[in-house]
Design a protein around this motif. Structure first.
Motif, PDB file in Angstrom:
ATOM      1  N   LEU A   1      -5.457   8.969  -0.777  1.00 32.73           N
ATOM      2  CA  LEU A   1      -4.402   8.923   0.233  1.00 32.73           C
ATOM      3  C   LEU A   1      -3.508  10.290   0.219  1.00 32.73           C
ATOM      4  N   ALA A   2      -3.878  11.255  -0.477  1.00 30.99           N
ATOM      5  CA  ALA A   2      -2.966  12.074  -0.597  1.00 30.99           C
ATOM      6  C   ALA A   2      -3.253  13.159   0.493  1.00 30.99           C
ATOM      7  N   TRP A   3      -4.414  13.163   1.205  1.00 29.10           N
ATOM      8  CA  TRP A   3      -4.904  14.204   2.096  1.00 29.10           C
ATOM      9  C   TRP A   3      -4.174  13.546   3.507  1.00 29.10           C
ATOM     10  N   LEU A   4      -3.981  12.348   3.477  1.00 23.21           N
ATOM     11  CA  LEU A   4      -3.281  11.730   4.760  1.00 23.21           C
ATOM     12  C   LEU A   4      -1.876  12.216   4.840  1.00 23.21           C
ATOM     13  N   GLY A   5      -1.176  12.159   3.624  1.00 21.91           N
ATOM     14  CA  GLY A   5       0.108  13.005   3.828  1.00 21.91           C
ATOM     15  C   GLY A   5       0.156  14.322   4.254  1.00 21.91           C
ATOM     16  N   ILE A   6      -0.969  15.128   3.861  1.00 21.36           N
ATOM     17  CA  ILE A   6      -0.935  16.544   4.406  1.00 21.36           C
ATOM     18  C   ILE A   6      -1.281  16.459   5.831  1.00 21.36           C
ATOM     19  N   VAL A   7      -1.961  15.688   6.259  1.00 17.61           N
ATOM     20  CA  VAL A   7      -2.569  15.616   7.656  1.00 17.61           C
ATOM     21  C   VAL A   7      -1.208  15.259   8.400  1.00 17.61           C
ATOM     22  N   LEU A   8      -0.530  14.330   8.015  1.00 16.05           N
ATOM     23  CA  LEU A   8       0.622  13.789   8.774  1.00 16.05           C
ATOM     24  C   LEU A   8       1.878  14.900   8.968  1.00 16.05           C
ATOM     25  N   VAL A   9       2.035  15.547   7.892  1.00 16.26           N
ATOM     26  CA  VAL A   9       2.990  16.832   8.030  1.00 16.26           C
ATOM     27  C   VAL A   9       2.209  17.834   8.968  1.00 16.26           C
ATOM     28  N   ALA A  10       0.989  18.319   8.717  1.00 16.76           N
ATOM     29  CA  ALA A  10       0.380  19.615   9.504  1.00 16.76           C
ATOM     30  C   ALA A  10       0.560  18.997  10.715  1.00 16.76           C
TER      31      ALA A  10
ATOM     32  N   ASP B   1      -0.160  26.393   2.937  1.00 15.52           N
ATOM     33  CA  ASP B   1       1.313  26.377   2.778  1.00 15.52           C
ATOM     34  C   ASP B   1       1.662  24.917   2.511  1.00 15.52           C
ATOM     35  N   HIS B   2       0.923  23.861   3.739  1.00 10.01           N
ATOM     36  CA  HIS B   2       1.353  22.462   3.607  1.00 10.01           C
ATOM     37  C   HIS B   2       0.803  21.918   2.029  1.00 10.01           C
ATOM     38  N   ILE B   3      -0.280  22.459   1.498  1.00  2.07           N
ATOM     39  CA  ILE B   3      -0.707  22.001   0.346  1.00  2.07           C
ATOM     40  C   ILE B   3      -0.020  22.413  -0.928  1.00  2.07           C
ATOM     41  N   VAL B   4       0.444  23.503  -0.955  1.00  2.00           N
ATOM     42  CA  VAL B   4       1.336  24.032  -1.964  1.00  2.00           C
ATOM     43  C   VAL B   4       2.607  23.345  -2.064  1.00  2.00           C
ATOM     44  N   ALA B   5       3.148  23.009  -0.845  1.00  6.58           N
ATOM     45  CA  ALA B   5       4.515  22.382  -0.966  1.00  6.58           C
ATOM     46  C   ALA B   5       4.132  20.861  -1.299  1.00  6.58           C
ATOM     47  N   LEU B   6       3.281  20.005  -0.763  1.00  6.10           N
ATOM     48  CA  LEU B   6       3.127  18.652  -0.878  1.00  6.10           C
ATOM     49  C   LEU B   6       2.443  18.497  -2.441  1.00  6.10           C
ATOM     50  N   THR B   7       1.204  18.923  -2.599  1.00 11.34           N
ATOM     51  CA  THR B   7       0.566  18.515  -3.634  1.00 11.34           C
ATOM     52  C   THR B   7       0.079  19.735  -4.599  1.00 11.34           C
ATOM     53  N   ASN B   8       0.268  20.887  -4.248  1.00  5.45           N
ATOM     54  CA  ASN B   8      -0.417  21.889  -5.136  1.00  5.45           C
ATOM     55  C   ASN B   8      -1.934  21.834  -5.418  1.00  5.45           C
ATOM     56  N   GLY B   9      -2.579  21.261  -4.509  1.00  2.00           N
ATOM     57  CA  GLY B   9      -4.236  20.951  -4.686  1.00  2.00           C
ATOM     58  C   GLY B   9      -4.409  19.584  -5.524  1.00  2.00           C
ATOM     59  N   GLY B  10      -3.557  19.031  -5.901  1.00  2.00           N
ATOM     60  CA  GLY B  10      -3.669  17.860  -6.712  1.00  2.00           C
ATOM     61  C   GLY B  10      -3.646  16.420  -5.633  1.00  2.00           C
ATOM     62  N   PRO B  11      -3.955  15.353  -6.236  1.00  3.68           N
ATOM     63  CA  PRO B  11      -3.779  15.128  -7.705  1.00  3.68           C
ATOM     64  C   PRO B  11      -5.466  15.447  -8.099  1.00  3.68           C
ATOM     65  N   GLY B  12      -5.440  16.120  -9.652  1.00  6.21           N
ATOM     66  CA  GLY B  12      -6.456  16.879  -9.944  1.00  6.21           C
ATOM     67  C   GLY B  12      -6.763  18.062  -8.920  1.00  6.21           C
ATOM     68  N   THR B  13      -8.060  17.944  -8.312  1.00  4.00           N
ATOM     69  CA  THR B  13      -8.269  18.946  -7.293  1.00  4.00           C
ATOM     70  C   THR B  13      -8.672  18.194  -5.935  1.00  4.00           C
ATOM     71  N   ALA B  14      -8.226  17.079  -5.735  1.00  2.00           N
ATOM     72  CA  ALA B  14      -8.591  16.126  -4.462  1.00  2.00           C
ATOM     73  C   ALA B  14      -7.950  16.906  -3.379  1.00  2.00           C
TER      74      ALA B  14
ATOM     75  N   ALA C   1       0.468  -1.213   0.034  1.00  2.00           N
ATOM     76  CA  ALA C   1       0.064   0.046   0.074  1.00  2.00           C
ATOM     77  C   ALA C   1       0.849   1.299  -0.140  1.00  2.00           C
ATOM     78  N   LEU C   2       1.964   1.068   0.646  1.00  2.00           N
ATOM     79  CA  LEU C   2       2.988   2.324   0.599  1.00  2.00           C
ATOM     80  C   LEU C   2       4.042   2.213  -0.278  1.00  2.00           C
ATOM     81  N   SER C   3       4.224   1.395  -1.251  1.00  2.00           N
ATOM     82  CA  SER C   3       5.280   1.147  -2.024  1.00  2.00           C
ATOM     83  C   SER C   3       5.153   2.148  -3.425  1.00  2.00           C
ATOM     84  N   SER C   4       4.184   2.997  -3.440  1.00  2.00           N
ATOM     85  CA  SER C   4       4.062   4.171  -4.337  1.00  2.00           C
ATOM     86  C   SER C   4       4.120   5.446  -3.516  1.00  2.00           C
ATOM     87  N   ASN C   5       4.375   6.664  -4.263  1.00  2.00           N
ATOM     88  CA  ASN C   5       3.995   7.932  -3.532  1.00  2.00           C
ATOM     89  C   ASN C   5       2.435   8.001  -3.566  1.00  2.00           C
TER      90      ASN C   5
END
Length: 287
Positions: free
Chosen positions: A149-158, A224-237, A138-142
């Motif tokens: 899953l992208a929002w979980l990465g933002i939550v972790l950093v925040a 700031d967290h979103i700009v640095a990590l995903t810039n709103g992506g993938p898509g608008t997720a 499950a974690l073998s890709s970005n």
């Protein structure tokens, strides 16, 4: 007017003028533009409340609000739970207690963008490599390129960064608890959990209220967290309301429309913070 009174006026008036120029005037100007079709350049016409009406029919805006509140609620709960647990540990009689307090506060003094870019690299390279070595599929890709899953990465950093400030607030609250109260509870046979539930938490309830209100307010404005990590992506997720206002208002020719969105969101944050503060303060009095 006495000399002292004149001194107070000369101290207050410059600050008041600066506040009016850099805060009140832009707010009033923004409200005026929200009643127009101004794209950020050129001419414009008054359109009344059309921008405000369109906000409630725009799927982009509704999705951004849904994501932002989902992120803010989860991050607020995790931040305060983790911060309180760490603060309780740092308040105990342990070795290197002062040093550990400084270590845990370090994330708060780091620039959010720099932290975000570092974690972006870790999520894209280090974490997948470790996950593949351990056989964790499950974690073998970005995870930042996965819409689910992208929002979980933002939550972790925040949460990692925000917990540092909350730890300091909880530590300050724990310092206000008289030691004889804890000692008396221990003598009476109260266990650790009973002491926390019946003594510690009720006495630090005001500090809990402060942390919860500030955390939710700050997370609702996540940018700031979103700009640095995903810039709103993938898509608008992972597009938050603040990011949508920035992208649409300053880059997408929707200056007036996103200004209306900003005003509505300001009122939403004020309402949520006021409601949260009222509920938590009632809990303090009943504790």
């Amino acid at each position: 007017m006495t000399r002292t009174a004149r001194t107070f006026y000369w101290m207050v008036i410059p600050a008041l003028v600066l506040f009016l120029i850099f805060h009140t005037l832009p707010v009033l100007q923004g409200f005026y533009y929200s009643l127009t079709d101004y794209p950020g350049y050129g001419s414009y016409d008054l359109v009344g409340l059309k921008n405000y009406a369109n906000l409630f029919q725009d799927d982009r805006v509704l999705d951004a609000y849904l994501f932002t509140f989902q992120f803010a609620i989860v991050a607020t709960i995790l931040t305060n739970a983790i911060a309180l647990a760490i603060a309780l540990g740092l308040n105990a009689r342990i070795r290197l207690r002062t040093t550990l307090r400084g270590v845990f506060f370090i994330p708060n003094v780091l620039a959010i963008l720099i932290v975000g870019y570092i974690f972006n690299y870790l999520f894209a390279n280090s974490l997948p490599a470790v996950a593949q070595a351990l056989g964790i599929e499950a974690l073998s890709s970005n995870i930042l390129v996965n819409p689910d899953l992208a929002w979980l990465g933002i939550v972790l950093v925040a949460v990692w960064q925000a917990a540092a400030f909350n730890i300091i607030i909880y530590l300050a609250g724990l310092q206000t608890i008289p030691t004889d109260v804890r000692e008396a509870a221990t003598v009476d046979g109260a266990g650790t959990w009973r002491q926390f539930r019946s003594i510690v938490f009720p006495l630090i309830a005001p500090f809990f209220t402060i942390n919860m209100v500030l955390s939710l307010k700050n997370f609702l404005q996540v940018f700031d967290h979103i700009v640095a990590l995903t810039n709103g992506g993938p898509g608008t997720a992972t597009t938050s309301v603040s990011l949508l206002i920035y992208q649409g208002g300053l880059e997408g020719g929707e200056y007036a429309y996103q200004t209306a969105n900003a005003i509505v969101y300001f009122l939403v944050i004020v309402a949520v913070s006021g409601f949260q503060l009222r509920v938590l303060q009632r809990r303090e009095m009943s504790a």
